[in-house]
Each structure stands twice: as structure tokens, then as C-alpha cells.
Design an enzyme around this catalytic site. Structure first.
Site, mmCIF file in Angstrom:
data_model
loop_
_atom_site.group_PDB
_atom_site.id
_atom_site.type_symbol
_atom_site.label_atom_id
_atom_site.label_comp_id
_atom_site.label_asym_id
_atom_site.label_seq_id
_atom_site.Cartn_x
_atom_site.Cartn_y
_atom_site.Cartn_z
ATOM 1 N N ASP A 414 -77.646 -32.962 -15.309
ATOM 2 C CA ASP A 414 -77.971 -33.797 -16.472
ATOM 3 C C ASP A 414 -77.115 -35.060 -16.425
ATOM 4 O O ASP A 414 -75.909 -35.000 -16.134
ATOM 5 C CB ASP A 414 -77.698 -33.020 -17.765
ATOM 6 C CG ASP A 414 -78.203 -33.775 -18.991
ATOM 7 O OD1 ASP A 414 -79.397 -33.641 -19.307
ATOM 8 O OD2 ASP A 414 -77.381 -34.505 -19.606
ATOM 9 N N ASN A 422 -79.640 -45.733 -22.562
ATOM 10 C CA ASN A 422 -80.923 -46.287 -22.983
ATOM 11 C C ASN A 422 -80.775 -47.221 -24.185
ATOM 12 O O ASN A 422 -81.401 -48.283 -24.251
ATOM 13 C CB ASN A 422 -81.900 -45.162 -23.336
ATOM 14 C CG ASN A 422 -82.631 -44.616 -22.123
ATOM 15 O OD1 ASN A 422 -82.749 -45.311 -21.107
ATOM 16 N ND2 ASN A 422 -83.108 -43.389 -22.211
ATOM 17 N N ASP A 431 -85.013 -46.070 -16.871
ATOM 18 C CA ASP A 431 -85.947 -45.586 -15.842
ATOM 19 C C ASP A 431 -85.443 -45.921 -14.441
ATOM 20 O O ASP A 431 -85.560 -45.116 -13.507
ATOM 21 C CB ASP A 431 -87.332 -46.192 -16.056
ATOM 22 C CG ASP A 431 -88.026 -45.622 -17.291
ATOM 23 O OD1 ASP A 431 -87.553 -44.584 -17.802
ATOM 24 O OD2 ASP A 431 -89.027 -46.232 -17.725
ATOM 25 N N GLU A 458 -83.630 -36.723 -18.625
ATOM 26 C CA GLU A 458 -82.598 -37.030 -17.636
ATOM 27 C C GLU A 458 -82.103 -35.767 -16.939
ATOM 28 O O GLU A 458 -81.031 -35.753 -16.332
ATOM 29 C CB GLU A 458 -81.424 -37.735 -18.319
ATOM 30 C CG GLU A 458 -80.617 -36.890 -19.273
ATOM 31 C CD GLU A 458 -81.178 -36.852 -20.693
ATOM 32 O OE1 GLU A 458 -80.423 -36.523 -21.616
ATOM 33 O OE2 GLU A 458 -82.382 -37.173 -20.872
#
Length: 550
Positions: A414, A422, A431, A458
Site C-alpha cells: 500500500d 492526491n 495516477d 493504491e
């Protein structure tokens, strides 16, 4: 990587197939299929015109039984030639190259009859005498008396069947017209000069040269000529029967050796040479002698046809319809071959093009199906396997390792503080980080038996086959350090760079183990790594017990 190579090959496919079409054509590997197409068309084509003025006088079994053993006294031929005085032209397809030993005057009698008739064509043909190739001609007196000479050389295809002849051929140079052509020319009032008739071989005397190939226009069913027995022509039929006719005289009895395989007779008794000449003569009369494409032109046309058709059809977007589209195009190529033969008297067999076109369609159909399957199993953003396919792979992999008694490892990774990434950099930048992470995972876990997938958001999963706990933890720690060393900026992270946390579950699967239990163990380990401060690797709690230290 495989997708890249596949797309590159598909872009080159039309050019590769064009090259293959040219090579197959020039090598003749598919020539038998061309023959099959021509023979099939011949068997479908029947004679509709019964008004032909061609008559074949056959040296048949009945004539042999009544006139005696072959060769007959040449006075018989002289009588027949005199009886054919009202014919437009006579093709005497009988070998008269050796003098009569017992009655030499019969040779002169035949020469005189031929001279009186004035419309007789005699044959010449190549023959091996020892190790020397020669041009066999009629006796000089008979040749001089004849109105012309024509060659009776047939071209045998690789399967031993006669489909082609040459309108010109000769020793050293192609100076003789074809026998049927010479007969037709004479019937149309075109006589050979003495120079043409007596022209001797020149050029290379060891080579029989041919020019102007044409296909013999055979017809199934009733032949386009009338056939009468030699004995009937000699003793029963009046001279008026042959008035205005073109007459070919030749052997049809099997024992006389002038029998050949043709598309109409390859599987039975064969066809006499005089009948082959009659079919060719009829075709020449009707201006219907198909011309085979030269090999070079055939190779170019096949290559261009497959190149252009595949480039055009490959743009067809309908996934399920692409195979029928290619099949329809392949059938269209064969239909074009038939139309060219029927309407333009040009023989181009599109079999090679049709086969390669069907092959191209099959490749593109399989490619699109595999691409669709790959899309169904692949994460659109990262190109890794998706969660659904990951779960499908994990279950049988567990069963395999359980049966073999070997350890299996599952890593759950993770990205640390990804929501903050983000929020600060935007989802597009997020992305890009996920794509970069996917590339690094693929590069690091590049062994064949390692499976990498994006499980969602993620979170990523890695299956390491035949891998114990120590190896799995070391591999996870190695990747964690590698990501940290990349120094990818992340201002919302305490370390100011992108890092990850990894949970590891590794053991020999037990009877009650399944994909869910393995996933839950690795996920629990990931939770521990997160709670311990992130940027860490943690084994599953169960791995700390003696039971799972194997």
C-alpha cells in the site's frame, strides 16, 4: 512488453504475408492447389456448341483388329489422305520418321498423296537419342510434300498432367508453330513458306525452347469434335463427309503409347495426344485459350493482393465479424480467378492469396480475442493484472503448492499517505505515481513465477511461488528500499518522498487455507506495518508461531 511485440508484429503482418505469398508462388509449394482449382473449373465447364467442324480420325482398337498390327503399310495412309482431299486442312499426327524397310515405294506413295492433297500438316517433336536431344521430323520426302510442320510437344506439370502447351517451340529456337495452330492457320488460308517448313534447328542445339504458353481449354461431357474410326474413314465414309472439315488423324488405341494424363482423364485411361490437339484446335478456333500468368507477374500480383486486402480488412472494427469478412474476401479472390479465366481467358489462381488471407484473418481474430481477454484481466491504469484475475490465479496456485508441499508467499503493498498525495498534487499526478509504481513492481518481481496485480486504489498484491517467509520478507524489504531510494517527491509524507508499506504472508498452504485466508493474513500484516509508522515490512502474525516457521 508482450503486447508491444504483438502490436508490432500485427503492423508488419501485411508485409510479411506479401513476402510469404511471393516466396510460395516462386517456389511452387502450393502449385498443386492451383492445379486443383483449374481442374475443378474444367470439370464444371461443358461443351455447348455441337456444330464444330473438327473431325478426329482415330487409329483405334477396331481399326487395328481389321487392318492388322501397327505400323500399317503406308499405302493405307495414302488412301486416307486422298479421301480427305475436300477437307479444309488435315493434321496427320502420326510418326513417319523412319523409312519403310520392306516396301520403300510406299513412302513415296504417301508423299505423293500428301502433295496431291496439298493441305496436310505433319508433326515434329523433341526426342532423346542416347544422351543427345534431337528434333524428330518426318521423312524428308514427306516433310517436303507437307503443307507445313507443327510441333506436338506437351508441357507436363509437376503432377504429370498436361494442362499447358506452347504455341511455338523448337530445337535451338522456337521456330515451329504448335501442331493445332499450324492446322488452323492452314485451314484459314495461311500457308507456311518452304523456308519456314524446312527451317532446320539453329541456336543452341542442346535446348528445346518454348514460347507463348496457353492452357488447353478442355471441356467436360461431350467433346467439341466428331470422332470416327480410321477403318470407317478409309472404307465406308464418302469424301464428301469430310468436305469443309478440319481433320486430325492420330492414334487413340491404348497400346500405341500416345496416351497422356489430363484434368479430364488423370484418374482413368488417359487421353490420346490427337484428342488433346483437337481440344486445343477448338479453343484456338473460338479464341478461347487461357493464358497462364508468367511466374514473376503471378508472384507480384499475389503479394500485392494479400498486402492491400489485409491492410484494408484489418481496419474492420467489428470484433466478431472480422473472421467472416476475411473469409468472404478469400472467396472473392477465388471468384475473381474464375471470372478472369472465363471472361478474359487469363489463368491466375488466387489459391495462394486466398489461403494467406484466411490465415491473416485467423491471426487477427485470435489477436483481438486475446486482446479482449487481456483487457478483461488487466487493470486499465497500470497494465497489471486486476483484482478479479488475481483472485482467479491465487486459488489454483494455492492448490498446486498444497499438493507439492511447497511454501507460497503473498505480499500486499500500500502506498503511504496516498490520499494526501492526491489532495496536494491532484488525481492525474496520483495516477502517474501508480503507473510508475507498477513499472517498478514489474521490474523488481520480474521472475516468471511472480504475479503482480493492482488490487484497487493504491493497493497492490504480489504472489511469490515456492517462496518461504524469510525470502518473502527479504524481497519485500528490497522493494521497499528501492522505492524509497527513488526519492519521488511527496510533501504530505513525513519523509517528504513516496514510500510504501508491505504485509507478508508465507507458508505451505494447509487444508483449510484458501485465497481469502491468505489475503486476510497479508492484510493483517500490512495493518501492522502501517501502525508501526509506515515505510515498513511486516510478516503476518500467524507466521510468528512455530507452526508457520517451516
Amino acid at each position: 512488453m508482450l503486447t508491444h511485440y504483438r502490436d508490432k508484429i500485427l503492423r508488419l503482418l501485411p508485409f510479411l504475408l506479401a513476402l510469404l505469398a511471393a516466396l510460395l508462388t516462386l517456389s511452387g509449394l502450393l502449385l498443386r492447389l492451383d492445379f486443383w482449382l483449374y481442374d475443378g473449373l474444367i470439370r464444371l465447364k461443358s461443351n455447348r456448341d455441337q456444330a464444330s467442324n473438327i473431325v478426329v480420325v482415330s487409329v483405334d482398337e477396331r481399326s487395328l483388329s481389321e487392318l492388322g498390327r501397327w505400323p500399317w503399310p503406308r499405302e493405307y495412309h495414302a488412301q486416307l489422305v486422298d479421301k480427305l482431299s475436300q477437307a479444309k486442312a488435315v493434321g496427320l499426327d502420326i510418326v513417319l520418321a523412319e523409312p519403310s524397310h520392306n516396301t520403300p515405294e510406299s513412302d513415296q506413295a504417301l508423299a505423293d498423296a500428301i502433295r496431291r492433297n496439298g493441305k496436310v500438316i505433319s508433326p515434329v517433336f523433341p526426342e532423346m537419342q542416347g544422351n543427345r536431344l534431337t528434333e524428330t521430323r518426318p521423312l524428308p520426302g514427306i516433310a517436303a510434300a507437307s503443307a507445313g510442320l507443327g510441333h506436338t510437344d506437351y508441357e507436363l506439370d509437376s503432377d504429370g498432367v498436361i494442362r499447358r502447351v506452347y504455341l511455338k517451340a523448337g530445337l535451338g529456337s522456337p521456330h515451329h508453330p504448335n501442331f493445332a495452330q499450324a492446322v488452323l492457320d492452314l485451314a484459314n488460308g495461311q500457308r507456311q513458306s518452304e523456308q519456314q517448313k524446312m527451317d532446320m534447328p539453329h541456336g543452341n542445339p542442346d535446348s528445346w525452347l518454348r514460347e507463348d504458353p496457353v492452357m488447353v481449354p478442355y471441356l467436360a461431357g461431350s467433346p467439341p469434335f466428331q470422332q470416327v474410326s480410321y477403318i470407317d474413314a478409309l472404307n465406308q465414309l464418302p469424301p464428301s463427309f469430310f468436305a469443309g472439315k478440319i481433320v486430325l488423324v492420330g492414334a487413340t488405341a491404348t497400346g500405341l503409347g500416345d496416351i497422356h494424363s489430363t484434368p479430364l482423364s488423370a484418374n482413368n485411361r488417359g487421353m490420346p495426344g490427337v484428342e488433346i490437339n483437337a481440344f486445343l484446335l477448338y479453343g484456338l478456333q473460338q479464341d478461347n485459350t487461357p493464358v497462364p500468368l508468367p511466374l514473376g507477374w503471378k508472384a507480384v500480383i499475389n503479394a500485392l493482393a494479400i498486402l492491400l486486402l489485409d491492410l484494408l480488412l484489418s481496419r474492420y472494427k467489428h470484433r466478431q465479424g472480422i473472421l467472416p469478412a476475411y473469409l468472404l474476401a478469400s472467396c472473392g479472390v477465388l471468384v475473381l480467378s474464375v471470372l478472369l479465366l472465363t471472361l478474359a481467358s487469363v489463368f491466375w489462381s488466387g489459391v495462394t492469396t486466398a489461403i494467406l488471407l484466411w490465415l491473416a484473418g485467423s491471426v487477427r481474430f485470435v489477436s483481438r480475442q486475446s486482446k479482449l481477454l487481456l483487457q478483461a484481466n488487466t487493470d486499465g491504469l497500470t497494465g497489471l493484472y486486476n483484482r478479479r484475475h488475481f483472485d482467479e490465479i491465487l486459488a489454483p496456485t494455492l492448490d498446486k503448492h498444497r499438493a507439492a508441499g511447497k511454501a507460497l508467499a503473498l505480499l500486499i503493498l500500500d502506498v503511504d499517505n496516498f490520499k494526501g498525495y492526491n489532495d496536494h498534487y491532484g488525481h492525474y499526478a496520483g495516477d502517474l505515481i501508480l503507473q510508475r509504481l507498477a513499472q517498478e513492481l514489474n521490474a523488481y518481481f520480474s521472475a516468471r513465477r511472480h504475479i503482480v496485480a493492482r488490487l484497487g486504489g493504491e493497493e497492490f498484491g504480489i504472489v511469490l511461488e515456492e517462496c518461504g517467509l524469510d525470502q518473502a520478507v527479504a524481497a519485500a524489504e528490497g522493494f521497499r528500499a528501492r522505492l524509497e531510494e527513488l526519492e519521488l517527491p511527496h510533501v504530505k509524507s513525513p519523509l517528504r518522498k513516496v514510500t510504501c508499506s508491505i504485509g507478508v504472508a508465507a507458508r505451505v498452504p494447509e487444508a483449510d487455507d484458501n485465497g481469502r485466508t491468505f489475503y486476510e493474513d497479508a492484510d493483517s500484516a500490512l495493518y501492522i506495518a502501517k501502525r508501526s509508522g509506515r515505510n515498513a515490512v511486516s510478516p503476518a502474525p500467524a507466521a510468528l508461531t512455530p507452526q508457520h516457521q517451516r
